[in-house]
Design a protein around this motif. Structure first.
Motif, PDB file in Angstrom:
ATOM      1  N   LEU A  62       0.829  -1.210   0.000  1.00 36.89           N
ATOM      2  CA  LEU A  62       0.000   0.000   0.000  1.00 36.89           C
ATOM      3  C   LEU A  62       0.857   1.252   0.000  1.00 36.89           C
ATOM      4  CD1 LEU A  62      -2.732   1.493   0.366  1.00 36.89           C
ATOM      5  CD2 LEU A  62      -2.454   1.159   2.824  1.00 36.89           C
ATOM      6  N   ALA A  63       1.859   1.310   0.857  1.00 37.19           N
ATOM      7  CA  ALA A  63       2.698   2.503   0.957  1.00 37.19           C
ATOM      8  C   ALA A  63       3.509   2.714  -0.324  1.00 37.19           C
ATOM      9  CB  ALA A  63       3.623   2.378   2.164  1.00 37.19           C
ATOM     10  N   GLU A  64       4.086   1.655  -0.853  1.00 36.32           N
ATOM     11  CA  GLU A  64       4.917   1.799  -2.050  1.00 36.32           C
ATOM     12  C   GLU A  64       4.080   2.166  -3.269  1.00 36.32           C
ATOM     13  OE1 GLU A  64       8.188   2.034  -4.468  1.00 36.32           O
ATOM     14  OE2 GLU A  64       8.035   1.987  -2.274  1.00 36.32           O
ATOM     15  N   ASN A  65       2.940   1.523  -3.434  1.00 40.98           N
ATOM     16  CA  ASN A  65       2.084   1.849  -4.588  1.00 40.98           C
ATOM     17  C   ASN A  65       1.507   3.254  -4.472  1.00 40.98           C
ATOM     18  OD1 ASN A  65       2.429  -0.613  -5.908  1.00 40.98           O
ATOM     19  ND2 ASN A  65       0.776  -1.579  -4.742  1.00 40.98           N
ATOM     20  N   PRO A  69       3.870  15.957 -18.449  1.00 37.42           N
ATOM     21  CA  PRO A  69       3.631  15.067 -19.590  1.00 37.42           C
ATOM     22  C   PRO A  69       4.909  14.500 -20.199  1.00 37.42           C
ATOM     23  CG  PRO A  69       2.214  16.990 -19.716  1.00 37.42           C
ATOM     24  CD  PRO A  69       3.171  17.231 -18.576  1.00 37.42           C
ATOM     25  N   THR A  70       6.027  15.233 -20.115  1.00 44.55           N
ATOM     26  CA  THR A  70       7.265  14.724 -20.698  1.00 44.55           C
ATOM     27  C   THR A  70       7.814  13.533 -19.922  1.00 44.55           C
ATOM     28  OG1 THR A  70       8.508  16.341 -19.390  1.00 44.55           O
ATOM     29  CG2 THR A  70       7.855  16.973 -21.633  1.00 44.55           C
ATOM     30  N   ASN A  71       7.541  13.455 -18.622  1.00 49.40           N
ATOM     31  CA  ASN A  71       8.034  12.351 -17.806  1.00 49.40           C
ATOM     32  C   ASN A  71       6.964  11.301 -17.515  1.00 49.40           C
ATOM     33  OD1 ASN A  71      10.507  13.691 -17.628  1.00 49.40           O
ATOM     34  ND2 ASN A  71       9.885  14.801 -15.773  1.00 49.40           N
ATOM     35  N   ALA A  72       5.778  11.496 -18.066  1.00 47.99           N
ATOM     36  CA  ALA A  72       4.692  10.564 -17.748  1.00 47.99           C
ATOM     37  C   ALA A  72       4.960   9.181 -18.315  1.00 47.99           C
ATOM     38  CB  ALA A  72       3.373  11.106 -18.278  1.00 47.99           C
ATOM     39  N   THR A  73       5.644   9.098 -19.448  1.00 46.66           N
ATOM     40  CA  THR A  73       5.892   7.783 -20.038  1.00 46.66           C
ATOM     41  C   THR A  73       6.819   6.946 -19.171  1.00 46.66           C
ATOM     42  OG1 THR A  73       7.692   8.775 -21.328  1.00 46.66           O
ATOM     43  CG2 THR A  73       5.507   8.638 -22.373  1.00 46.66           C
ATOM     44  N   ALA A  74       7.662   7.600 -18.373  1.00 45.95           N
ATOM     45  CA  ALA A  74       8.591   6.846 -17.525  1.00 45.95           C
ATOM     46  C   ALA A  74       7.856   6.145 -16.396  1.00 45.95           C
ATOM     47  CB  ALA A  74       9.651   7.788 -16.953  1.00 45.95           C
ATOM     48  N   ASN A  75       6.673   6.629 -16.008  1.00 48.13           N
ATOM     49  CA  ASN A  75       5.902   6.025 -14.919  1.00 48.13           C
ATOM     50  C   ASN A  75       4.574   5.464 -15.443  1.00 48.13           C
ATOM     51  OD1 ASN A  75       7.704   6.737 -12.708  1.00 48.13           O
ATOM     52  ND2 ASN A  75       7.103   8.852 -13.168  1.00 48.13           N
ATOM     53  N   ALA A  76       4.608   4.900 -16.648  1.00 47.51           N
ATOM     54  CA  ALA A  76       3.379   4.360 -17.221  1.00 47.51           C
ATOM     55  C   ALA A  76       2.868   3.172 -16.425  1.00 47.51           C
ATOM     56  CB  ALA A  76       3.614   3.953 -18.675  1.00 47.51           C
ATOM     57  N   ALA A  77       3.775   2.470 -15.744  1.00 46.11           N
ATOM     58  CA  ALA A  77       3.353   1.298 -14.966  1.00 46.11           C
ATOM     59  C   ALA A  77       2.860   1.656 -13.575  1.00 46.11           C
ATOM     60  CB  ALA A  77       4.527   0.318 -14.857  1.00 46.11           C
ATOM     61  N   ALA A  78       2.929   2.920 -13.191  1.00 42.34           N
ATOM     62  CA  ALA A  78       2.476   3.318 -11.855  1.00 42.34           C
ATOM     63  C   ALA A  78       0.968   3.156 -11.740  1.00 42.34           C
ATOM     64  CB  ALA A  78       2.867   4.772 -11.581  1.00 42.34           C
ATOM     65  N   PRO A  79       0.457   2.742 -10.584  1.00 42.55           N
ATOM     66  CA  PRO A  79      -0.993   2.583 -10.423  1.00 42.55           C
ATOM     67  C   PRO A  79      -1.699   3.928 -10.413  1.00 42.55           C
ATOM     68  CG  PRO A  79       0.129   2.241  -8.324  1.00 42.55           C
ATOM     69  CD  PRO A  79       1.201   2.362  -9.366  1.00 42.55           C
ATOM     70  N   LEU A  80      -2.985   3.881 -10.677  1.00 43.27           N
ATOM     71  CA  LEU A  80      -3.788   5.103 -10.640  1.00 43.27           C
ATOM     72  C   LEU A  80      -3.929   5.584  -9.201  1.00 43.27           C
ATOM     73  CD1 LEU A  80      -6.644   4.209 -13.146  1.00 43.27           C
ATOM     74  CD2 LEU A  80      -4.666   5.680 -13.566  1.00 43.27           C
ATOM     75  N   LEU A  81      -4.021   6.888  -9.045  1.00 45.60           N
ATOM     76  CA  LEU A  81      -4.180   7.468  -7.710  1.00 45.60           C
ATOM     77  C   LEU A  81      -5.634   7.331  -7.285  1.00 45.60           C
ATOM     78  CD1 LEU A  81      -2.822   9.037  -5.405  1.00 45.60           C
ATOM     79  CD2 LEU A  81      -3.540  11.146  -6.561  1.00 45.60           C
TER      80      LEU A  81
END
Length: 358
Positions: free
Chosen positions: A191-194, A206-218
């Motif tokens: 929970l804390a890490e996600n 937007p320029t760095n959003a592709t680097a965190n594409a695997a991050a879960p939705l908030l």
């Protein structure tokens, strides 16, 4: 030449047959008219088919009319319940605004903390100049109930992350709560890490959003914490003790339960938390110093960033029973001074999935 004795008999028979053929009337090959009985059967069959067709059309029209009435009734009940619950929300906001006007600490002996038991809606309305309501009025068949609860009486999941890092004091508080409720600690780690990854992904450009594409939705609601690794069972057990708010918030010592107090104060045991709850029933804490004086120096000073005696975020619950339907609504409001604004609303009928009202 002499003829046989039976020849005369054959001749007589042949003569008689010839006479009969000669005297027979010619056959009438003209079409014969139908009998009266067959015409009556066809007419009866046609009448029966006509009656069946008319009955089918009448039943279809009656069903369509009944369906239209049912849809109109349901839509009218929906609109009425929406307006009534909106009025109840405004009423609750007014109560919180008046509480802020008086100032001081927020505690469970204040008017906002008293729940509204189910009562007829007509008791809040005046149907005539004599300030009486008729029992025949539709309002007399509507029942309203509700409650205001302090969301800062719970541990805020948002506090787990601070400055893009996992907050160790908050993680320890949640660890104590997980241990008390006998929940797997691995889910707390996930929970804390996600949550950290979700917050970082939502804050990226937007320029760095592709680097965190695997991050879960908030997540925006408590139910959505399942996205971050909580199982349905853990979420159901944690629901009375945690909340999800848009900003970091301290725990209100005047309204928190013993389990939340035990988890939020590092050096506090469960017996001390229960003693704190019993003591505030007779006299609420006006400041953190009052709580420290009760707990003793062994607990140590309380951190103002993690503890308080006032509240900014409240949850308002409304329930309207109209005839055979029950409509429930939950709203989260934020109070800053005399300003009380609604962050989100969620309304639904029992037995149906809730539909958010932004």
């Amino acid at each position: 030449m002499r003829q046989p004795p039976h020849a005369d008999g054959f001749a007589c028979i042949a003569a008689l047959a010839g006479r009969r053929r000669a005297g027979a009337a010619p056959q009438d090959k003209r079409p014969r008219p139908n009998r009266p009985g067959s015409q009556g059967g066809a007419a009866l069959l046609t009448a029966m088919l006509t009656v069946a067709l008319v009955a089918t059309l009448a039943a279809g029209a009656l069903w369509q009319q009944w369906r239209s009435v049912e849809v109109e009734t349901a839509e009218r009940a929906r609109v009425q319940s929406l307006w009534v619950l909106t009025g109840a929300l405004d009423w609750a906001r007014l109560i919180l605004r008046e509480d802020a006007r008086s100032g001081g600490a927020d505690h469970l002996a204040e008017p906002w903390a008293v729940p509204l038991e189910e009562a007829r809606l007509s008791t809040f309305l005046a149907a005539d100049k004599a300030n009486t309501a008729s029992d025949d009025d539709s309002a007399s068949q509507a029942f309203l109930s509700g409650a205001i609860s302090d969301l800062q009486a719970r541990l805020n999941v948002t506090n787990l992350v601070e400055n893009d890092k996992i907050s160790e004091p908050t993680r320890k508080a949640f660890a104590k709560l997980f241990e008390t409720l006998d929940l797997p600690p691995g889910e707390l780690t996930a929970l804390a890490e996600n949550l950290r990854l979700a917050l970082k992904g939502s804050a990226d450009t937007p320029t760095n959003a592709t680097a965190n594409a695997a991050a879960p939705l908030l997540p925006q609601r408590l139910d959505q914490l399942a996205w971050l690794g909580l199982s349905p069972r853990s979420l159901a057990v944690l629901r009375p003790y945690i909340t999800l708010l848009p900003v970091r918030t301290p725990v209100n010592l005047n309204t928190a339960s013993a389990s939340v107090l035990y988890a939020s104060v590092p050096a506090l045991d469960m017996a001390g938390a229960q003693r704190l709850v019993s003591a505030r029933q007779s006299a609420h804490f006006r400041s953190l110093a009052d709580a420290v004086a009760l707990l003793g120096q062994g607990v140590g000073p309380l951190n103002e960033s993690r503890h308080s005696v006032s509240t900014r975020f409240f949850e308002i619950q409304g329930r309207l029973r109209l005839d055979q339907s029950v409509v429930e609504e939950r709203s989260v409001v934020q109070r800053d001074g005399l300003s009380v604004k609604t962050l989100w609303r969620e309304r639904g009928t029992q037995g149906r999935q809730n539909s958010p009202l932004q």
